[in-house]
Design a protein around this motif. Structure first.
Motif, PDB file in Angstrom:
ATOM      1  N   SER A 116       0.844  -1.208   0.000  1.00 32.85           N
ATOM      2  CA  SER A 116       0.000   0.000   0.000  1.00 32.85           C
ATOM      3  C   SER A 116       0.871   1.245   0.000  1.00 32.85           C
ATOM      4  CB  SER A 116      -0.854  -0.052   1.270  1.00 32.85           C
ATOM      5  OG  SER A 116      -1.299   1.230   1.636  1.00 32.85           O
ATOM      6  N   ILE A 117       0.255   2.381  -0.382  1.00 32.32           N
ATOM      7  CA  ILE A 117       0.938   3.667  -0.211  1.00 32.32           C
ATOM      8  C   ILE A 117       1.175   3.932   1.287  1.00 32.32           C
ATOM      9  CG2 ILE A 117       0.236   4.801  -2.349  1.00 32.32           C
ATOM     10  CD1 ILE A 117      -2.066   6.144  -0.759  1.00 32.32           C
ATOM     11  N   GLY A 118       0.481   3.160   2.138  1.00 38.37           N
ATOM     12  CA  GLY A 118       0.706   3.251   3.588  1.00 38.37           C
ATOM     13  C   GLY A 118       2.065   2.719   4.014  1.00 38.37           C
ATOM     14  N   SER A 119       2.782   2.071   3.094  1.00 36.24           N
ATOM     15  CA  SER A 119       4.122   1.575   3.441  1.00 36.24           C
ATOM     16  C   SER A 119       5.151   2.699   3.430  1.00 36.24           C
ATOM     17  CB  SER A 119       4.553   0.478   2.465  1.00 36.24           C
ATOM     18  OG  SER A 119       4.779   1.034   1.176  1.00 36.24           O
ATOM     19  N   PHE A 120       4.731   3.888   2.965  1.00 36.74           N
ATOM     20  CA  PHE A 120       5.614   5.058   3.028  1.00 36.74           C
ATOM     21  C   PHE A 120       5.321   5.822   4.323  1.00 36.74           C
ATOM     22  CE2 PHE A 120       4.953   4.419  -1.641  1.00 36.74           C
ATOM     23  CZ  PHE A 120       6.240   3.996  -1.925  1.00 36.74           C
ATOM     24  N   GLY A 121       6.206   6.743   4.655  1.00 36.61           N
ATOM     25  CA  GLY A 121       6.014   7.478   5.908  1.00 36.61           C
ATOM     26  C   GLY A 121       6.383   8.937   5.774  1.00 36.61           C
ATOM     27  N   PRO A 122       6.412   9.667   6.894  1.00 28.38           N
ATOM     28  CA  PRO A 122       6.630  11.117   6.845  1.00 28.38           C
ATOM     29  C   PRO A 122       7.976  11.519   6.233  1.00 28.38           C
ATOM     30  CG  PRO A 122       6.063  10.383   9.073  1.00 28.38           C
ATOM     31  CD  PRO A 122       6.193   9.164   8.246  1.00 28.38           C
ATOM     32  N   SER A 123       8.998  10.645   6.314  1.00 28.76           N
ATOM     33  CA  SER A 123      10.306  11.020   5.762  1.00 28.76           C
ATOM     34  C   SER A 123      10.474  10.603   4.297  1.00 28.76           C
ATOM     35  CB  SER A 123      11.430  10.416   6.611  1.00 28.76           C
ATOM     36  OG  SER A 123      11.224   9.027   6.758  1.00 28.76           O
ATOM     37  N   THR A 124       9.442   9.985   3.711  1.00 26.59           N
ATOM     38  CA  THR A 124       9.481   9.605   2.292  1.00 26.59           C
ATOM     39  C   THR A 124       9.267  10.856   1.441  1.00 26.59           C
ATOM     40  OG1 THR A 124       8.415   7.506   2.869  1.00 26.59           O
ATOM     41  CG2 THR A 124       8.360   8.141   0.558  1.00 26.59           C
ATOM     42  N   PRO A 125       9.992  11.024   0.320  1.00 22.25           N
ATOM     43  CA  PRO A 125       9.685  12.144  -0.581  1.00 22.25           C
ATOM     44  C   PRO A 125       8.219  12.088  -1.005  1.00 22.25           C
ATOM     45  CG  PRO A 125      11.673  10.995  -1.284  1.00 22.25           C
ATOM     46  CD  PRO A 125      11.086  10.188  -0.164  1.00 22.25           C
ATOM     47  N   LYS A 126       7.495  13.217  -0.856  1.00 20.56           N
ATOM     48  CA  LYS A 126       6.029  13.169  -1.000  1.00 20.56           C
ATOM     49  C   LYS A 126       5.546  13.285  -2.437  1.00 20.56           C
ATOM     50  CE  LYS A 126       4.264  14.334   3.527  1.00 20.56           C
ATOM     51  NZ  LYS A 126       4.077  12.916   3.843  1.00 20.56           N
TER      52      LYS A 126
END
Ligand code: NAD
Length: 315
Positions: A116-126
Motif C-alpha cells: 500500500s501507499i501506507g508503506s511510506f512514511g513522513p520522511s518519504t519524498p512526498k
C-alpha cells in the motif's frame, strides 16, 4: 495461474477479483475463502471455504485439497482500523501473511499480496515518490506493509518462491464498500452524491493522495501475475496509481455530472494524521516499464462510471 486460492475474498478487492478470475480461469479454478460467509454471489458461483488465515493448518489443508498453484492473499486489517487495534493488526497482517507464504513454499505456489501507499512514511519524498525510497512509516498498517514487502522478498531470495506485489493507492469501487482504510472517503463521496447530493469529508481540503479505479486494480493484479518473471527487476512491491486527487478535485468532477453537489468538511484528526504521513503522488514508472502497467481510468472517466453505476443501483 491455473488453480487459485484467494484469502479475504469477500472484501472490497476480493469480491470483484474472484468474479474476474473465474471468468478468465474457470469457476472451479478459483477457490474463494474468507473468515465469514455472506450472500455474495462468489460464495455460490464456485468453490467457497471458510478460512481464518491465522490458522496455518486449515490454510494448508484447503490449499492442498484443491491442489492450488497460486495464492492471492488479501485478508488484512486496513489502515484506519489497524491504528485502532494495533495488536490485532500485527497478528492478522503478519501472522496471516507468514502462513500464506509458508503454505505457498510447501506447495510451490506462485504468490501475490498487496502492499500500500501506507508503506511510506513522513520522511518519504512526498511528490513523485520513487519506487525505491525511504520507507519509515509511523502507523501499524505501514509497519505491517513494509515488513510484508521485505518478507516476500526474503521468500523469493531464500526459497525461490515466485512472490509478486503491488503498492495499491486508495481503491475506488461501487460493488463492495471499503473496509476501514484512510481513503474510504473517496468511495463514500460517490455514494453520498447519488443518495443525498452532499458529503461531509473527514479528510481535509488540499490533502492529495493517489487513487485508482477497481477495474484498473484488478487488471494490474492479473497482468503482474502473468508477466514474464525474467522482466521483473522489482517484485514486492510495485508502485501503481492512476491519479492524485484531493476532496475538492473529486467534488469538481462529480459536479460535471451532478451540478448541485455540495462538499463540506468535518476533519477526523486520526485519519487525517495517517493521510498526512502518506505521499501526495507516487511514481509508477517501474510498473510501466517492467510489466506494462497502463491504467485506463482517470478521474473524469472513473467519476462518470461510478455515478452511472450507483445511480442505476438506486433505481
Ligand atoms: P477489506 O477490508 O475490504 O477485506 C478484507 C477481508 O478479509 C474481509 O472480507 C474480511 O472478512 C477478511 N478477513 C478479516 N480477518 C480475516 C481472517 N482472520 N481470516 C480470513 N479473512 C479475514 O480489504 P480490501 O480492501 O479488499 O484489501 C485487501 C488487501 O489489499 C489488504 O491487504 C489491503 O491492505 C490491501 N489494500 C487495499 C486497498 C484499498 O483501497 N482497498 C489499498 C491498498 C492496499
Amino acid at each position: 495461474m491455473n488453480k487459485i486460492l484467494v484469502t479475504g475474498a469477500l472484501g472490497q478487492i476480493g469480491s470483484e477479483l474472484v468474479v474476474k478470475l473465474r471468468e478468465i480461469y474457470g469457476a472451479d479454478h478459483v477457490v474463494a475463502t474468507d473468515l465469514k460467509s455472506s450472500a455474495h454471489e462468489i460464495t455460490r458461483s464456485g468453490p467457497f471455504e471458510l478460512l481464518d488465515v491465522t490458522n496455518d493448518k486449515a490454510m494448508f489443508e484447503i490449499a492442498k485439497r484443491y491442489e492450488v498453484d497460486t495464492v492471492i492473499h488479501l485478508a488484512a486489517l486496513l489502515s484506519a482500523t489497524a491504528e485502532e487495534k494495533p495488536l490485532l493488526a500485527w497478528n492478522l497482517n503478519m501472522g496471516g501473511l507468514m502462513n500464506a507464504l509458508e503454505v505457498s513454499r510447501e506447495l510451490g505456489c506462485q504468490f501475490f499480496t498487496p502492499s500500500s501507499i501506507g508503506s511510506f512514511g513522513p520522511s518519504t519524498p512526498k511528490d513523485n515518490t520513487p519506487q525505491d525510497t525511504i520507507q519509515r512509516p509511523n502507523t501499524m498498517y505501514g509497519v505491517n506493509k513494509v515488513s510484508g514487502e521485505l518478507l516476500c522478498d526474503y521468500y523469493f531470495h531464500k526459497y525461490g518462491l515466485d512472490t509478486r506485489g503491488l503498492r495499491f493507492p486508495g481503491l475506488i469501487s461501487y460493488m463492495t464498500p471499503p473496509g476501514g482504510g484512510t481513503t474510504d472517503y473517496a468511495v463514500e463521496i460517490y455514494y453520498a452524491a447519488v443518495t443525498a447530493g452532499r458529503y461531509t469529508s473527514y479528510i481535509a481540503k488540499d490533502t492529495n493522495m493517489d487513487m485508482m479505479y477497481m477495474p484498473d486494480a484488478l487488471n494490474a493484479i492479473i497482468e503482474l501475475m502473468e508477466a514474464d518473471s525474467s522482466r521483473l527487476m522489482h517484485r514486492n512491491s510495485f508502485n501503481v496509481t492512476a491519479m492524485s486527487v484531493d476532496p475538492e478535485a473529486i467534488a469538481a468532477a462529480i459536479r460535471d455530472e451532478f451540478p448541485g453537489f455540495i462538499l463540506d468538511y468535518d476533519v477526523d484528526p486520526k485519519r487525517q494524521a495517517i493521510a498526512d504521513s502518506w505521499p501526495h503522488s507516487i511514481d509508477a514508472t517501474a510498473a510501466k516499464t517492467e510489466w506494462g502497467f497502463h491504467p485506463r481510468y482517470d478521474l473524469k472517466a472513473m467519476t462518470k462510471d461510478m455515478l452511472s453505476q450507483l445511480s442505476e443501483r438506486q433505481m
